[in-house]
Design a protein around this motif. Structure first.
Motif, short mmCIF file in Angstrom:
data_model
loop_
_atom_site.label_atom_id
_atom_site.label_comp_id
_atom_site.label_asym_id
_atom_site.label_seq_id
_atom_site.Cartn_x
_atom_site.Cartn_y
_atom_site.Cartn_z
N UNK A 73 0.80 -1.23 0.00
CA UNK A 73 0.00 0.00 0.00
C UNK A 73 0.84 1.28 0.00
N UNK A 74 2.12 1.14 0.29
CA UNK A 74 2.94 2.35 0.37
C UNK A 74 4.22 2.27 -0.46
N UNK A 75 4.52 1.07 -1.01
CA UNK A 75 5.82 0.89 -1.65
C UNK A 75 5.80 1.16 -3.15
N UNK A 76 6.87 1.79 -3.63
CA UNK A 76 7.06 1.92 -5.07
C UNK A 76 8.54 1.72 -5.37
N UNK A 105 -0.03 -6.87 -5.15
CA UNK A 105 -1.15 -7.35 -4.34
C UNK A 105 -1.54 -8.77 -4.77
N UNK A 106 -1.28 -9.11 -6.02
CA UNK A 106 -1.61 -10.46 -6.51
C UNK A 106 -0.78 -11.51 -5.77
N UNK A 107 0.50 -11.17 -5.49
CA UNK A 107 1.36 -12.12 -4.75
C UNK A 107 0.72 -12.44 -3.41
N UNK A 108 0.15 -11.41 -2.77
CA UNK A 108 -0.52 -11.65 -1.48
C UNK A 108 -1.73 -12.56 -1.68
N UNK A 109 -2.58 -12.20 -2.67
CA UNK A 109 -3.84 -12.95 -2.84
C UNK A 109 -3.60 -14.39 -3.25
N UNK A 110 -2.48 -14.66 -3.92
CA UNK A 110 -2.18 -16.04 -4.34
C UNK A 110 -1.57 -16.87 -3.21
N UNK A 111 -1.18 -16.22 -2.12
CA UNK A 111 -0.56 -16.97 -1.02
C UNK A 111 -1.64 -17.46 -0.06
N UNK A 132 -3.76 3.31 3.13
CA UNK A 132 -3.79 3.26 1.66
C UNK A 132 -3.32 4.59 1.07
N UNK A 133 -2.02 4.71 0.86
CA UNK A 133 -1.49 5.98 0.34
C UNK A 133 -2.01 6.21 -1.08
N UNK A 134 -2.62 7.36 -1.30
CA UNK A 134 -3.16 7.69 -2.62
C UNK A 134 -4.67 7.58 -2.67
N UNK A 153 1.26 1.82 -11.50
CA UNK A 153 0.22 2.47 -10.69
C UNK A 153 0.84 3.03 -9.41
N UNK A 154 1.63 2.21 -8.73
CA UNK A 154 2.24 2.65 -7.47
C UNK A 154 3.09 3.89 -7.72
N UNK A 155 3.81 3.88 -8.81
CA UNK A 155 4.69 5.02 -9.11
C UNK A 155 3.87 6.31 -9.22
N UNK A 156 2.82 6.28 -10.04
CA UNK A 156 2.08 7.51 -10.28
C UNK A 156 1.20 7.87 -9.07
N UNK A 157 0.57 6.86 -8.44
CA UNK A 157 -0.36 7.17 -7.35
C UNK A 157 0.38 7.60 -6.07
N UNK A 158 1.34 6.80 -5.66
CA UNK A 158 2.05 7.12 -4.42
C UNK A 158 2.94 8.35 -4.64
N UNK A 159 3.51 8.44 -5.86
CA UNK A 159 4.32 9.61 -6.19
C UNK A 159 3.50 10.89 -6.11
N UNK A 160 2.32 10.88 -6.70
CA UNK A 160 1.47 12.08 -6.68
C UNK A 160 1.04 12.40 -5.25
N UNK A 161 0.71 11.36 -4.50
CA UNK A 161 0.28 11.57 -3.12
C UNK A 161 1.41 12.22 -2.30
N UNK A 162 2.61 11.66 -2.40
CA UNK A 162 3.75 12.23 -1.64
C UNK A 162 4.00 13.67 -2.05
N UNK A 163 3.95 13.92 -3.36
CA UNK A 163 4.24 15.26 -3.86
C UNK A 163 3.21 16.28 -3.35
N UNK A 164 1.95 15.90 -3.41
CA UNK A 164 0.91 16.84 -2.97
C UNK A 164 0.99 17.06 -1.45
N UNK A 165 1.24 16.00 -0.71
CA UNK A 165 1.38 16.15 0.75
C UNK A 165 2.50 17.13 1.07
N UNK A 166 3.60 17.05 0.31
CA UNK A 166 4.77 17.90 0.62
C UNK A 166 4.48 19.38 0.33
#
Ligand code: NAD
Length: 438
Positions: A179-182, A189-195, A299-301, A372-385
């Motif tokens: 939820x926070x890593x890029x 998330x698929x790796x989690x759901x398949x485990x 859930x960052x983003x 997705x993580x790159x654009x979503x978490x990146x945008x979230x971090x940028x706007x928060x800053x």
């Protein structure tokens, strides 16, 4: 179903009045969605009854609130709290002498979690134990509620439960990456759901987020029948999430946060409402917009979809009050940044090809992806800053507005609901806020 069934008109119904009873099925927390409904119930003069999830002792046993905790809980909700622990899920349940799922998970490490297999027969016994415990507690709650509800009065049950993440260290590390890593820290998330770990978590989500609604409807059948036979009515609402229409490119368009790992459980919650509806029970899941609460902050983003609410306010509620919301949000930004800049950034984000690929209602809930993580978490971090303080964000202000708008929408619609599953999108929230604030 291949499109949301959206509430487009402000509800006109009126049912609840002084002497009627409002029951919050879940515990109240500071910023949570439930506050919006409680405000309406209080304004209508209803008697407010709260419940609790209980507390865990050091040995994980579940207990009711102690005197001090009970007093705090009653002060928070402004009413009596029925002190029977209603913790749902089975992560810490097991037949006597057998290991709980949390104990079974204790062997998992960051190295082996994708390969470790669980004993599903054992898990099933734990699930049965957890469900039996929860249903017994619901029966106890209903027994204590019965004498508080007079013949002929109306009862509003507001389900708010969602959760079910087992408390194991390894999952915290995994969740942080999903939820926070890029970049290097991205995890699929698929790796989690398949485990097996992921499968167990989904089962627990089903129990906490979805099946508790069914247990509530079943467990209150006797009360419902007594009230209906004496001229009263009973309503059930639940908070769903299944994406939200927000203003993108000048039009209200459906979008969603991905990966919403609870999505399957939320669809099951909708199914429970549909089944109840077919049996003549007025149960409605209100699919609500993304806001920031204790539960969603991981859930960052997820908060990015809130920004276009400012545009919806100008469109549906033009005037002084909408302008004051823009000004209040602008005041939270560092010098040199404007709300217009932020909204342009969000528009670019929402029309980015990566994001467009996730706007697929039929495929919901979709897995995450590195892009997705790159654009979503990146945008979230940028706007928060760009804010003056991380503890006072534009999304805090907008979350409070959404919460305020959903209260009267759900309360009013529940009087005479149009169906079992309704979406509250930014258009109707803005219209409701316009009505509240002129
Ligand atoms: N925050 C959002 O963006 C958002 C969007 C749409 C819908 N919702 C839904 O709104 C509802 C309220 O959530 P919120 O975001 O206001 O956060 P919250 O933290 O205030 O509420 C979560 C609720 O779940 C209960 N809960 C958690 N684990 C539980 C367990 N194991 N057993 C029983 N109850 C448990 C808590 O007691 C609390 O009442 C949830 O159903 C949530 O899914 C939230």
């Amino acid at each position: 179903m291949n499109a949301p069934t959206s509430l487009r008109d402000l509800p006109q119904g009126k049912l609840f009045r002084q002497g009627d009873v409002f029951v919050l099925f879940g515990e109240l927390f500071g910023r949570g969605y439930a506050n919006g409904l409680i405000n309406e119930a209080r304004a209508a003069g209803m008697t407010i009854i709260g419940l609790t999830v209980g507390r865990r002792e050091a040995d994980n046993s579940l207990r009711p609130l102690n005197a001090e905790e009970l007093a705090e809980a009653e002060a928070r909700i402004g009413g009596k709290v029925i002190n029977v622990p209603l913790m749902a899920g089975f992560d810490l349940d097991a037949p006597a002498g057998e290991p709980t799922p949390t104990e079974l998970l204790s062997v998992l490490t960051l190295k082996n979690w994708q390969d470790e297999k669980l004993d599903w027969a054992q898990i099933e016994r734990c699930r049965e134990a957890g469900v039996a415990r929860f249903k017994n507690s619901v029966a106890e709650v209903m027994a204590q509620l019965e004498p508080l509800v007079a013949d002929g009065s109306n009862v509003f049950f507001a389900h708010t439960m969602a959760g079910g993440i087992p408390k194991v260290k390894v999952f915290l590390a995994i969740a942080n990456r999903i939820y926070k890593g890029r970049g290097d820290r991205f995890m699929s998330s698929r790796a989690l759901l398949d485990s097996d770990l992921g499968k167990l978590i989904l089962m627990n989500f089903d129990e906490v987020t979805a099946n508790t609604f069914q247990y509530l409807i079943d467990g209150s059948a006797a009360l419902r029948q007594r009230l209906e036979a004496s001229g009263g009515q009973v309503r059930y609402t639940a908070y769903g999430y299944h994406g939200t229409e927000i203003l993108i490119d000048g039009q209200y368009q459906w979008q969603t946060y991905s990966n919403y790992t609870q999505g399957g459980a939320k669809k099951r919650l909708e199914d429970h409402a549909r089944t109840a509806w077919q049996q003549g029970v007025k149960a409605t899941v209100f699919n609500c917009p993304e806001i920031r609460t204790n539960s969603s902050d991981i859930f960052v983003g997820v908060e990015l979809s809130l920004f276009p609410l400012l545009k919806a306010l100008r469109q549906e509620a033009p005037g002084e009050w909408a302008e004051a919301q823009w000004a209040a949000c602008h005041a939270l930004l560092q010098d040199g940044y404007s709300i217009d800049d932020l909204l342009a950034q969000i528009e670019a984000y929402n029309t980015d090809a990566t994001m467009l690929a996730f706007r697929d209602f039929a495929a919901w809930p979709m897995d995450n992806s590195p892009a997705l993580a790159e654009v979503m978490i990146g945008t979230s971090d940028d706007i928060t800053s760009k804010h003056k303080e991380r503890s006072a964000l534009v999304t805090d202000h907008l979350s409070a507005l959404v919460l305020e708008g959903t209260g009267p929408l759900m309360f009013g619609e529940a009087a005479n609901p149009a169906g079992p599953v309704l979406w509250l999108n930014h258009d109707i929230i803005a219209k409701q806020l316009a009505k509240l604030h002129g």
